[in-house]
Design a protein around this motif. Sequence first.
Motif, PDB file in Angstrom:
ATOM      1  N   THR A 291      64.137  44.129 -16.289  1.00 35.71           N
ATOM      2  CA  THR A 291      63.231  45.162 -15.801  1.00 35.71           C
ATOM      3  C   THR A 291      63.653  46.529 -16.323  1.00 35.71           C
ATOM      4  OG1 THR A 291      62.659  43.929 -13.804  1.00 35.71           O
ATOM      5  CG2 THR A 291      62.396  46.313 -13.707  1.00 35.71           C
ATOM      6  N   GLU A 292      64.936  46.813 -16.280  1.00 35.51           N
ATOM      7  CA  GLU A 292      65.412  48.111 -16.749  1.00 35.51           C
ATOM      8  C   GLU A 292      65.142  48.312 -18.233  1.00 35.51           C
ATOM      9  OE1 GLU A 292      68.938  48.646 -13.414  1.00 35.51           O
ATOM     10  OE2 GLU A 292      69.477  48.689 -15.540  1.00 35.51           O
ATOM     11  N   PHE A 293      65.258  47.248 -19.017  1.00 32.00           N
ATOM     12  CA  PHE A 293      64.976  47.411 -20.444  1.00 32.00           C
ATOM     13  C   PHE A 293      63.492  47.686 -20.682  1.00 32.00           C
ATOM     14  CE2 PHE A 293      64.502  46.127 -24.913  1.00 32.00           C
ATOM     15  CZ  PHE A 293      65.430  47.002 -25.460  1.00 32.00           C
ATOM     16  N   ARG A 294      62.637  47.114 -19.846  1.00 27.07           N
ATOM     17  CA  ARG A 294      61.212  47.459 -19.944  1.00 27.07           C
ATOM     18  C   ARG A 294      61.006  48.947 -19.669  1.00 27.07           C
ATOM     19  NH1 ARG A 294      58.710  42.319 -16.464  1.00 27.07           N
ATOM     20  NH2 ARG A 294      59.141  40.730 -18.049  1.00 27.07           N
ATOM     21  N   VAL A 295      61.656  49.444 -18.629  1.00 22.17           N
ATOM     22  CA  VAL A 295      61.478  50.852 -18.253  1.00 22.17           C
ATOM     23  C   VAL A 295      62.020  51.776 -19.338  1.00 22.17           C
ATOM     24  CG1 VAL A 295      62.094  52.630 -16.572  1.00 22.17           C
ATOM     25  CG2 VAL A 295      61.507  50.330 -15.781  1.00 22.17           C
ATOM     26  N   VAL A 296      63.225  51.512 -19.823  1.00 22.64           N
ATOM     27  CA  VAL A 296      63.823  52.415 -20.809  1.00 22.64           C
ATOM     28  C   VAL A 296      63.051  52.407 -22.118  1.00 22.64           C
ATOM     29  CG1 VAL A 296      65.526  50.878 -21.935  1.00 22.64           C
ATOM     30  CG2 VAL A 296      66.054  53.298 -21.598  1.00 22.64           C
ATOM     31  N   SER A 297      62.432  51.279 -22.432  1.00 24.07           N
ATOM     32  CA  SER A 297      61.638  51.196 -23.656  1.00 24.07           C
ATOM     33  C   SER A 297      60.424  52.117 -23.598  1.00 24.07           C
ATOM     34  CB  SER A 297      61.179  49.752 -23.895  1.00 24.07           C
ATOM     35  OG  SER A 297      62.294  48.900 -24.099  1.00 24.07           O
ATOM     36  N   ARG A 298      59.939  52.374 -22.389  1.00 24.94           N
ATOM     37  CA  ARG A 298      58.811  53.309 -22.233  1.00 24.94           C
ATOM     38  C   ARG A 298      59.303  54.751 -22.130  1.00 24.94           C
ATOM     39  NH1 ARG A 298      57.232  48.074 -20.372  1.00 24.94           N
ATOM     40  NH2 ARG A 298      55.485  47.491 -21.744  1.00 24.94           N
ATOM     41  N   ILE A 299      60.408  54.967 -21.436  1.00 27.16           N
ATOM     42  CA  ILE A 299      60.948  56.322 -21.297  1.00 27.16           C
ATOM     43  C   ILE A 299      61.335  56.897 -22.661  1.00 27.16           C
ATOM     44  CG2 ILE A 299      63.054  57.510 -20.532  1.00 27.16           C
ATOM     45  CD1 ILE A 299      62.654  56.326 -17.809  1.00 27.16           C
ATOM     46  N   ALA A 300      61.791  56.051 -23.553  1.00 26.16           N
ATOM     47  CA  ALA A 300      62.178  56.496 -24.894  1.00 26.16           C
ATOM     48  C   ALA A 300      61.015  57.128 -25.648  1.00 26.16           C
ATOM     49  CB  ALA A 300      62.742  55.322 -25.693  1.00 26.16           C
ATOM     50  N   HIS A 301      59.801  56.771 -25.251  1.00 25.40           N
ATOM     51  CA  HIS A 301      58.610  57.312 -25.913  1.00 25.40           C
ATOM     52  C   HIS A 301      57.878  58.339 -25.043  1.00 25.40           C
ATOM     53  CE1 HIS A 301      58.680  54.517 -29.340  1.00 25.40           C
ATOM     54  NE2 HIS A 301      59.160  53.637 -28.476  1.00 25.40           N
ATOM     55  N   GLY A 302      58.490  58.745 -23.936  1.00 26.08           N
ATOM     56  CA  GLY A 302      57.845  59.667 -23.021  1.00 26.08           C
ATOM     57  C   GLY A 302      58.234  61.113 -23.262  1.00 26.08           C
ATOM     58  N   HIS A 303      58.026  61.947 -22.251  1.00 28.72           N
ATOM     59  CA  HIS A 303      58.271  63.380 -22.356  1.00 28.72           C
ATOM     60  C   HIS A 303      59.496  63.853 -21.587  1.00 28.72           C
ATOM     61  CE1 HIS A 303      57.929  67.473 -20.625  1.00 28.72           C
ATOM     62  NE2 HIS A 303      57.540  67.809 -21.842  1.00 28.72           N
ATOM     63  N   ASP A 304      59.613  63.427 -20.332  1.00 31.39           N
ATOM     64  CA  ASP A 304      60.562  64.079 -19.433  1.00 31.39           C
ATOM     65  C   ASP A 304      62.020  63.874 -19.809  1.00 31.39           C
ATOM     66  OD1 ASP A 304      58.525  65.194 -17.994  1.00 31.39           O
ATOM     67  OD2 ASP A 304      59.065  64.258 -16.074  1.00 31.39           O
ATOM     68  N   PHE A 305      62.378  62.731 -20.401  1.00 33.55           N
ATOM     69  CA  PHE A 305      63.768  62.513 -20.808  1.00 33.55           C
ATOM     70  C   PHE A 305      64.209  63.569 -21.817  1.00 33.55           C
ATOM     71  CE2 PHE A 305      66.632  60.404 -23.973  1.00 33.55           C
ATOM     72  CZ  PHE A 305      67.782  60.433 -23.193  1.00 33.55           C
ATOM     73  N   TYR A 306      63.382  63.818 -22.802  1.00 33.87           N
ATOM     74  CA  TYR A 306      63.731  64.803 -23.832  1.00 33.87           C
ATOM     75  C   TYR A 306      63.759  66.213 -23.255  1.00 33.87           C
ATOM     76  CZ  TYR A 306      62.963  60.734 -26.675  1.00 33.87           C
ATOM     77  OH  TYR A 306      63.058  59.475 -27.181  1.00 33.87           O
ATOM     78  N   GLU A 307      62.852  66.494 -22.359  1.00 37.63           N
ATOM     79  CA  GLU A 307      62.833  67.804 -21.718  1.00 37.63           C
ATOM     80  C   GLU A 307      64.032  67.987 -20.797  1.00 37.63           C
ATOM     81  OE1 GLU A 307      61.662  71.618 -20.334  1.00 37.63           O
ATOM     82  OE2 GLU A 307      61.464  70.482 -22.200  1.00 37.63           O
TER      83      GLU A 307
END
Length: 351
Positions: A291-307
């Motif tokens: 489950t966590e790998f599913r989540v991180v795979s989406r966060i890697a392409h999102g906005h808030d992590f980089y911000e």
Amino acid sequence: MTDEPEIICEVRGAAGHVLLNRPKALNALNLPMVRELTRALDAWERDPAVTRIVVEGAGGKAFCAGGDIRTLHDLGKAGRHAEMLSFWREEYLLNLRIQSYSKPYVSLVDGIVMGGGVGLSLHGSHRVAGERYLFAMPEVGIGFFPDVGATYALPRLPGAAGVYLALTGDRIGQGDAVALGIASHAVGSARIAELSQALTGPEPVETILAAFAAEPGEVKLAASALVIADCFGAETLQELIAALERQAGEGDAFAAKTLATLRTKSPTSVAIAFEQMRRGGALDFADAMATEFRVVSRIAHGHDFYEGVRAVLVDKDQSPVWQPATIEAVDPAAVAAHFAPLGPDELLPGR
């Protein structure tokens, strides 16, 4: 630069001994370290002379303060998502290896343990906390989420304390860690080196740890336990916020401070973390990691992590601009999409 290895894995007597050796970086975990520890654990599991694993951090300040987030941020910003995700894939598989390891796995934690450091310690059989122990999963503050097995471990803590730690990133010490079961043993900081040496001997791990046991420190969360259980045991994030608002309105200073803290975190991350906690209690460890790998795979392409990393580690202005800006504005469908299957890219194909 230094010729010192970033991780030292060697046999000391009966112990496979691991030293996380990046003290200037608070022993932050990178991919070469993940690979070297995986290699060592594989070899030691087959070696009958090695009867236990002992893991500690160099420098006196930290066991491991987390993954090398700045490097991961830079890879993602450069569009090198496959390289970025390879770190998390191998790290999560290492967490699985530790959780199912067939020999006693003893982490000696005297100092900071956060993020990836939690993944290296929490899932082992013995988790020894020194007086300087400081635990946190602060990922929601950088637009990330509490990973490395938090999906499994935190929902199982008593009194909704794990949900509280996941959503606020609050730091706890030795006393709270022992009370919650995050740490299995307490020991005086002055005896850590002596304990490490004793663990190289032939005596059973439990016997050695019992001989070094100390009374744990103060349980600071005890005073707020009822508020935490009431608010963070809510069925929905909206109900959780409403419960905090109600308690704060009745004059509870802890609830007011906690509500203010939540408002500073990435709204998307808070919503993801709540959904993690909601799902995690029903998952086995392997499914939690998948489950966590599913989540991180989406966060890697999102906005808030980089911000979030920009605000905390790059520009250091401590003023992230989250998208969306409030918890109320987070789309439940966007949160759910983080948990969707990955098809051929799953961490554990076939599960």
